[in-house]
Design a protein around this motif. Structure first.
Motif, short mmCIF file in Angstrom:
data_model
loop_
_atom_site.label_atom_id
_atom_site.label_comp_id
_atom_site.label_asym_id
_atom_site.label_seq_id
_atom_site.Cartn_x
_atom_site.Cartn_y
_atom_site.Cartn_z
N TRP A 24 1.78 12.02 -0.28
CA TRP A 24 2.85 11.38 0.47
C TRP A 24 2.49 9.92 0.77
O TRP A 24 3.34 9.03 0.67
N MET A 25 1.24 9.66 1.15
CA MET A 25 0.82 8.30 1.44
C MET A 25 0.94 7.41 0.20
O MET A 25 1.26 6.23 0.30
N ALA A 26 0.68 7.99 -0.97
CA ALA A 26 0.82 7.23 -2.22
C ALA A 26 2.30 6.86 -2.43
O ALA A 26 2.62 5.73 -2.83
N PHE A 27 3.19 7.81 -2.15
CA PHE A 27 4.63 7.56 -2.26
C PHE A 27 5.07 6.52 -1.24
O PHE A 27 5.83 5.59 -1.55
N GLU A 28 4.55 6.65 -0.02
CA GLU A 28 4.88 5.73 1.07
C GLU A 28 4.40 4.31 0.73
O GLU A 28 5.10 3.33 0.98
N PHE A 29 3.21 4.22 0.15
CA PHE A 29 2.65 2.93 -0.28
C PHE A 29 3.56 2.28 -1.32
O PHE A 29 3.91 1.10 -1.22
N ALA A 30 3.94 3.05 -2.34
CA ALA A 30 4.75 2.51 -3.42
C ALA A 30 6.12 2.03 -2.92
O ALA A 30 6.54 0.90 -3.23
N VAL A 31 6.78 2.86 -2.12
CA VAL A 31 8.12 2.50 -1.62
C VAL A 31 8.02 1.35 -0.62
O VAL A 31 8.82 0.40 -0.67
N GLY A 32 7.04 1.44 0.30
CA GLY A 32 6.90 0.40 1.31
C GLY A 32 6.60 -0.96 0.72
O GLY A 32 7.22 -1.97 1.08
N LEU A 33 5.64 -1.00 -0.21
CA LEU A 33 5.24 -2.28 -0.81
C LEU A 33 6.37 -2.85 -1.67
O LEU A 33 6.69 -4.05 -1.59
N TYR A 34 6.99 -1.99 -2.50
CA TYR A 34 8.09 -2.44 -3.35
C TYR A 34 9.25 -2.97 -2.49
O TYR A 34 9.80 -4.05 -2.76
N SER A 35 9.61 -2.21 -1.46
CA SER A 35 10.72 -2.61 -0.59
C SER A 35 10.40 -3.91 0.14
O SER A 35 11.26 -4.79 0.30
N GLY A 36 9.14 -4.03 0.59
CA GLY A 36 8.73 -5.23 1.32
C GLY A 36 8.77 -6.47 0.44
O GLY A 36 9.24 -7.53 0.86
N LEU A 37 8.27 -6.34 -0.78
CA LEU A 37 8.26 -7.48 -1.70
C LEU A 37 9.70 -7.87 -2.09
O LEU A 37 10.03 -9.05 -2.18
N LYS A 38 10.55 -6.87 -2.31
CA LYS A 38 11.93 -7.13 -2.70
C LYS A 38 12.73 -7.79 -1.58
O LYS A 38 13.54 -8.70 -1.82
N ALA A 39 12.48 -7.34 -0.32
CA ALA A 39 13.23 -7.87 0.81
C ALA A 39 12.55 -9.07 1.47
O ALA A 39 13.13 -9.68 2.37
N GLY A 40 11.33 -9.39 1.03
CA GLY A 40 10.59 -10.46 1.68
C GLY A 40 10.19 -10.10 3.09
O GLY A 40 10.18 -10.93 4.00
N SER A 41 9.86 -8.81 3.30
CA SER A 41 9.55 -8.28 4.63
C SER A 41 8.06 -8.07 4.81
O SER A 41 7.47 -7.16 4.20
N ILE A 42 7.42 -8.88 5.65
CA ILE A 42 6.00 -8.71 5.93
C ILE A 42 5.76 -7.39 6.67
O ILE A 42 4.71 -6.76 6.55
N LEU A 43 6.76 -6.94 7.44
CA LEU A 43 6.68 -5.67 8.16
C LEU A 43 6.51 -4.50 7.19
O LEU A 43 5.62 -3.66 7.36
#
Length: 206
Positions: A24-43
Motif C-alpha cells: 500500500w505504501m508503494a501505491f501511496e508513494f506512486a500516486v502521491g508523488l505523481y499527483s504532487g508533481l503534476k499539480a505542483g503541490s509540495i504537500l
C-alpha cells in the motif's frame, strides 16, 4: 509444540500484514508523488516521499520477522534495526528541511498548486486504512512481544494524521482556490515528518 505452532501462525499473519502494508505504501508513494508533481503541490510530494521511506521501514520489519522466524540472533536483528532507523531518520530530517524551504519560497512568491483529485482520493483512502492497520499490528505485536511491530503500527497512525493534513489542504485548494493552502499545510506536515525522523534517528543512535 502447540506454542511453537501458535507463534508460527502469529509470525505468518504479521508477515502478511506487513506485505500488504508495504505494498500500500508503494501505491501511496506512486500516486502521491505523481499527483504532487503534476499539480505542483509540495504537500503531496512530501506525502509521497514519506510513503517511500515507510516502504524502507516496512521492508526492514519484514526482514526482521523472517530472520526471527529462521532463528537469527537478537543481537544481529537489533544491529540491523538500528542501522535502518538511523538511515530513515536522517532522510526524514533532510526531507523536513527540503519541504520547509520549498514551502517558505512558495509563500514568498505566491506560488499556488493546482487541484489534485487523485491526491485527495489517496488521502481519504489512507485515513480509512491506516487506523485498521494500526490496530492489527498492535494486536499481533503484543501477541508476539514485538515492540518493533507495535511501533510500526504507530507509524501508520502518523501516516493517517499526514493524510488528514493532505486532505484538508487539498480540499481548501479545490473549493476556495486559496493559493497559500498547499504551502501552509505542507509546513504543518513537516511537524509529523520531523517528529518521526527525530524518533527514528534517536532509536538508531541508542
Amino acid at each position: 509444540m502447540a506454542s511453537n505452532t501458535s507463534s508460527q501462525i502469529l509470525i505468518d499473519r504479521s508477515l502478511r500484514t506487513e506485505y500488504f502494508s508495504t505494498a500500500w505504501m508503494a501505491f501511496e508513494f506512486a500516486v502521491g508523488l505523481y499527483s504532487g508533481l503534476k499539480a505542483g503541490s509540495i504537500l503531496l510530494i512530501a506525502f509521497g516521499l514519506d510513503s517511500f521511506l515507510e516502504i524502507i521501514s516496512g521492508s526492514t520489519l519484514i526482514w526482521r520477522l523472517r530472520k526471527e522466524n529462521n532463528g537469527a540472533s537478537s543481537d544481529e536483528i537489533e544491529r540491523a534495526e538500528k542501522r535502518s532507523s538511523l538511515i530513515v531518520g536522517s532522510v526524514l530530517l533532510l526531507l523536513s528541511v527540503y519541504v520547509t524551504g520549498v514551502s517558505v519560497f512558495n509563500l514568498f512568491t505566491h506560488s499556488a498548486a493546482d487541484t489534485s483529485y487523485s491526491g485527495i482520493a489517496i488521502a481519504i483512502a489512507s485515513i480509512i486504512l491506516m487506523p485498521m492497520l494500526t490496530l492489527r499490528k498492535r494486536s499481533l505485536g503484543k501477541a508476539l512481544h514485538s515492540d518493533a511491530l507495535v511501533e510500526d503500527g504507530m507509524c501508520n497512525i502518523t501516516c493517517a494524521y499526514m493524510a488528514g493534513t493532505v486532505l484538508v489542504g487539498g480540499l481548501l485548494t479545490a473549493l476556495f482556490n486559496w493559493w497559500w493552502a498547499d504551502s501552509v499545510f505542507a509546513l504543518i506536515l513537516v511537524y509529523f515528518i520531523a517528529s518521526e525522523g527525530l524518533e527514528s534517528f534517536n532509536e538508531g543512535r541508542k
